[in-house]
Write a protein that holds these residues in place. Sequence first.
Motif, mmCIF file in Angstrom:
data_model
loop_
_atom_site.group_PDB
_atom_site.id
_atom_site.type_symbol
_atom_site.label_atom_id
_atom_site.label_comp_id
_atom_site.label_asym_id
_atom_site.label_seq_id
_atom_site.Cartn_x
_atom_site.Cartn_y
_atom_site.Cartn_z
ATOM 1 N N ARG A 100 -5.987 17.363 15.597
ATOM 2 C CA ARG A 100 -6.923 16.044 15.197
ATOM 3 C C ARG A 100 -8.343 16.496 14.571
ATOM 4 O O ARG A 100 -8.880 17.329 15.194
ATOM 5 C CB ARG A 100 -6.936 15.250 16.303
ATOM 6 N N ARG A 101 -8.664 16.176 13.335
ATOM 7 C CA ARG A 101 -9.924 16.352 12.692
ATOM 8 C C ARG A 101 -10.634 15.254 12.371
ATOM 9 O O ARG A 101 -10.045 14.156 11.892
ATOM 10 C CB ARG A 101 -9.654 17.405 11.447
ATOM 11 N N THR A 102 -11.742 15.130 12.423
ATOM 12 C CA THR A 102 -12.595 14.238 11.665
ATOM 13 C C THR A 102 -12.459 14.444 10.134
ATOM 14 O O THR A 102 -12.192 15.352 9.652
ATOM 15 C CB THR A 102 -14.190 14.459 11.967
ATOM 16 N N THR A 103 -12.781 13.145 9.466
ATOM 17 C CA THR A 103 -12.181 13.204 8.230
ATOM 18 C C THR A 103 -13.292 12.786 7.178
ATOM 19 O O THR A 103 -14.114 11.928 7.589
ATOM 20 C CB THR A 103 -10.952 12.220 7.918
ATOM 21 N N ASP A 104 -13.553 13.401 6.273
ATOM 22 C CA ASP A 104 -14.603 13.244 5.221
ATOM 23 C C ASP A 104 -13.968 11.776 4.400
ATOM 24 O O ASP A 104 -13.045 11.649 3.836
ATOM 25 C CB ASP A 104 -14.780 14.057 4.079
ATOM 26 N N MET A 105 -14.720 10.650 4.690
ATOM 27 C CA MET A 105 -14.458 9.413 4.410
ATOM 28 C C MET A 105 -14.260 9.311 2.729
ATOM 29 O O MET A 105 -13.369 8.470 2.342
ATOM 30 C CB MET A 105 -15.108 8.336 5.067
ATOM 31 N N ASN A 106 -15.126 9.821 2.198
ATOM 32 C CA ASN A 106 -15.084 9.979 0.631
ATOM 33 C C ASN A 106 -13.701 10.439 0.295
ATOM 34 O O ASN A 106 -12.930 9.988 -0.827
ATOM 35 C CB ASN A 106 -16.224 10.454 0.131
ATOM 36 N N ALA A 107 -13.302 11.748 0.787
ATOM 37 C CA ALA A 107 -12.124 12.311 0.439
ATOM 38 C C ALA A 107 -10.787 11.418 0.907
ATOM 39 O O ALA A 107 -10.041 11.395 0.292
ATOM 40 C CB ALA A 107 -12.217 13.844 1.327
ATOM 41 N N ALA A 108 -11.030 10.895 2.067
ATOM 42 C CA ALA A 108 -9.886 9.804 2.443
ATOM 43 C C ALA A 108 -9.794 8.782 1.595
ATOM 44 O O ALA A 108 -8.559 8.266 1.321
ATOM 45 C CB ALA A 108 -10.401 9.336 3.703
ATOM 46 N N GLN A 109 -10.661 8.166 1.038
ATOM 47 C CA GLN A 109 -10.750 7.222 0.063
ATOM 48 C C GLN A 109 -10.186 7.502 -1.291
ATOM 49 O O GLN A 109 -9.333 6.870 -2.002
ATOM 50 C CB GLN A 109 -11.932 6.316 -0.179
ATOM 51 N N ARG A 110 -10.448 8.773 -1.601
ATOM 52 C CA ARG A 110 -9.894 9.185 -3.046
ATOM 53 C C ARG A 110 -8.353 9.601 -2.935
ATOM 54 O O ARG A 110 -7.623 9.173 -3.683
ATOM 55 C CB ARG A 110 -10.455 10.519 -3.386
ATOM 56 N N ALA A 111 -8.032 9.865 -1.460
ATOM 57 C CA ALA A 111 -6.463 10.313 -1.281
ATOM 58 C C ALA A 111 -5.869 8.954 -1.188
ATOM 59 O O ALA A 111 -4.623 8.741 -1.943
ATOM 60 C CB ALA A 111 -6.408 10.918 0.132
ATOM 61 N N ILE A 112 -6.462 7.907 -0.862
ATOM 62 C CA ILE A 112 -5.790 6.513 -0.955
ATOM 63 C C ILE A 112 -5.773 6.060 -2.043
ATOM 64 O O ILE A 112 -4.733 5.378 -2.390
ATOM 65 C CB ILE A 112 -6.779 5.570 0.312
ATOM 66 N N ASP A 113 -6.780 6.160 -2.668
ATOM 67 C CA ASP A 113 -6.912 5.378 -4.218
ATOM 68 C C ASP A 113 -5.684 6.107 -5.106
ATOM 69 O O ASP A 113 -4.937 5.645 -6.144
ATOM 70 C CB ASP A 113 -8.192 5.629 -4.962
ATOM 71 N N SER A 114 -5.357 7.517 -4.838
ATOM 72 C CA SER A 114 -4.512 8.241 -5.560
ATOM 73 C C SER A 114 -3.108 8.009 -5.328
ATOM 74 O O SER A 114 -2.237 7.750 -6.370
ATOM 75 C CB SER A 114 -4.817 9.844 -5.403
ATOM 76 N N ALA A 115 -2.960 7.805 -4.051
ATOM 77 C CA ALA A 115 -1.448 7.169 -3.708
ATOM 78 C C ALA A 115 -1.227 5.954 -3.988
ATOM 79 O O ALA A 115 -0.232 5.680 -4.496
ATOM 80 C CB ALA A 115 -1.383 7.303 -1.935
ATOM 81 N N LYS A 116 -2.359 4.950 -4.087
ATOM 82 C CA LYS A 116 -2.164 3.677 -4.559
ATOM 83 C C LYS A 116 -1.769 3.666 -6.107
ATOM 84 O O LYS A 116 -0.903 2.894 -6.492
ATOM 85 C CB LYS A 116 -3.330 2.819 -4.250
ATOM 86 N N GLU A 117 -2.358 4.544 -6.749
ATOM 87 C CA GLU A 117 -2.434 4.484 -8.134
ATOM 88 C C GLU A 117 -1.051 5.234 -8.796
ATOM 89 O O GLU A 117 -0.409 4.528 -9.402
ATOM 90 C CB GLU A 117 -3.451 5.456 -8.608
ATOM 91 N N LEU A 118 -0.678 6.200 -7.981
ATOM 92 C CA LEU A 118 0.847 6.808 -8.209
ATOM 93 C C LEU A 118 1.967 5.868 -7.908
ATOM 94 O O LEU A 118 3.047 6.001 -8.380
ATOM 95 C CB LEU A 118 0.943 8.187 -7.439
ATOM 96 N N SER A 119 1.600 5.163 -6.623
ATOM 97 C CA SER A 119 2.776 4.207 -6.166
ATOM 98 C C SER A 119 2.627 2.924 -7.016
ATOM 99 O O SER A 119 3.607 2.062 -6.830
ATOM 100 C CB SER A 119 2.821 4.063 -5.087
ATOM 101 N N GLY A 120 1.711 2.200 -7.702
ATOM 102 C CA GLY A 120 1.367 1.160 -7.875
ATOM 103 C C GLY A 120 1.341 0.001 -6.919
ATOM 104 O O GLY A 120 1.453 -1.205 -7.204
ATOM 105 N N VAL A 121 0.984 0.407 -5.820
ATOM 106 C CA VAL A 121 0.854 -0.542 -4.567
ATOM 107 C C VAL A 121 -0.754 -1.100 -4.452
ATOM 108 O O VAL A 121 -1.664 -0.012 -4.497
ATOM 109 C CB VAL A 121 1.327 0.132 -3.308
ATOM 110 N N ASP A 122 -0.935 -2.169 -4.385
ATOM 111 C CA ASP A 122 -2.390 -2.566 -4.454
ATOM 112 C C ASP A 122 -2.989 -2.827 -2.942
ATOM 113 O O ASP A 122 -4.185 -2.596 -2.793
ATOM 114 C CB ASP A 122 -2.383 -3.915 -5.258
ATOM 115 N N ARG A 123 -1.978 -3.023 -1.998
ATOM 116 C CA ARG A 123 -2.797 -3.311 -0.710
ATOM 117 C C ARG A 123 -2.689 -1.990 0.114
ATOM 118 O O ARG A 123 -1.585 -1.105 0.496
ATOM 119 C CB ARG A 123 -1.367 -4.161 0.245
#
Length: 132
Positions: A100-123
């Motif tokens: 378990r590691r602390t997460t850079d929240m900006n990096a986390a948001q970029r990973a989420i945005d990328s997954a959302k964009e690639l999958s076409g999921v908005d939620r």
Amino acid sequence: KGVKITKIAPQSHAAGIGAVFGVDATGAVFFNTAVPGSSCGDAAAIGKLKTGDVLHAVDGAQVFRAPLNVIASKLLGPPGSFVTVVFKRDDVDVELRLERRTTDMNAAQRAIDSAKELSGVDRIRYAQDSIS
């Protein structure tokens, strides 16, 4: 596509494994991508964790199709502690001991945005919101 992408993100007092999960139409939680610098990112980089691996257990507790708040409560913990997760890939168990590691929240948001964009999921929902 019947898939929801969800980031199990650390709370202010907890750390996580840096996984961005998807939830399929049956409720199964699967690995989608990882936050750079996370233990999931390390495991994915060497091929031990792959997109589509379905989460089945956390520290010996079955979590297949469990609610995300239950999964998050098991994955989150003190920074530097370890958690054992079991994913299924096809019919093979993939067991990983992840830090378990602390997460850079900006990096986390970029990973989420990328997954959302690639999958076409908005939620997108953070696990910390599921726990509160």
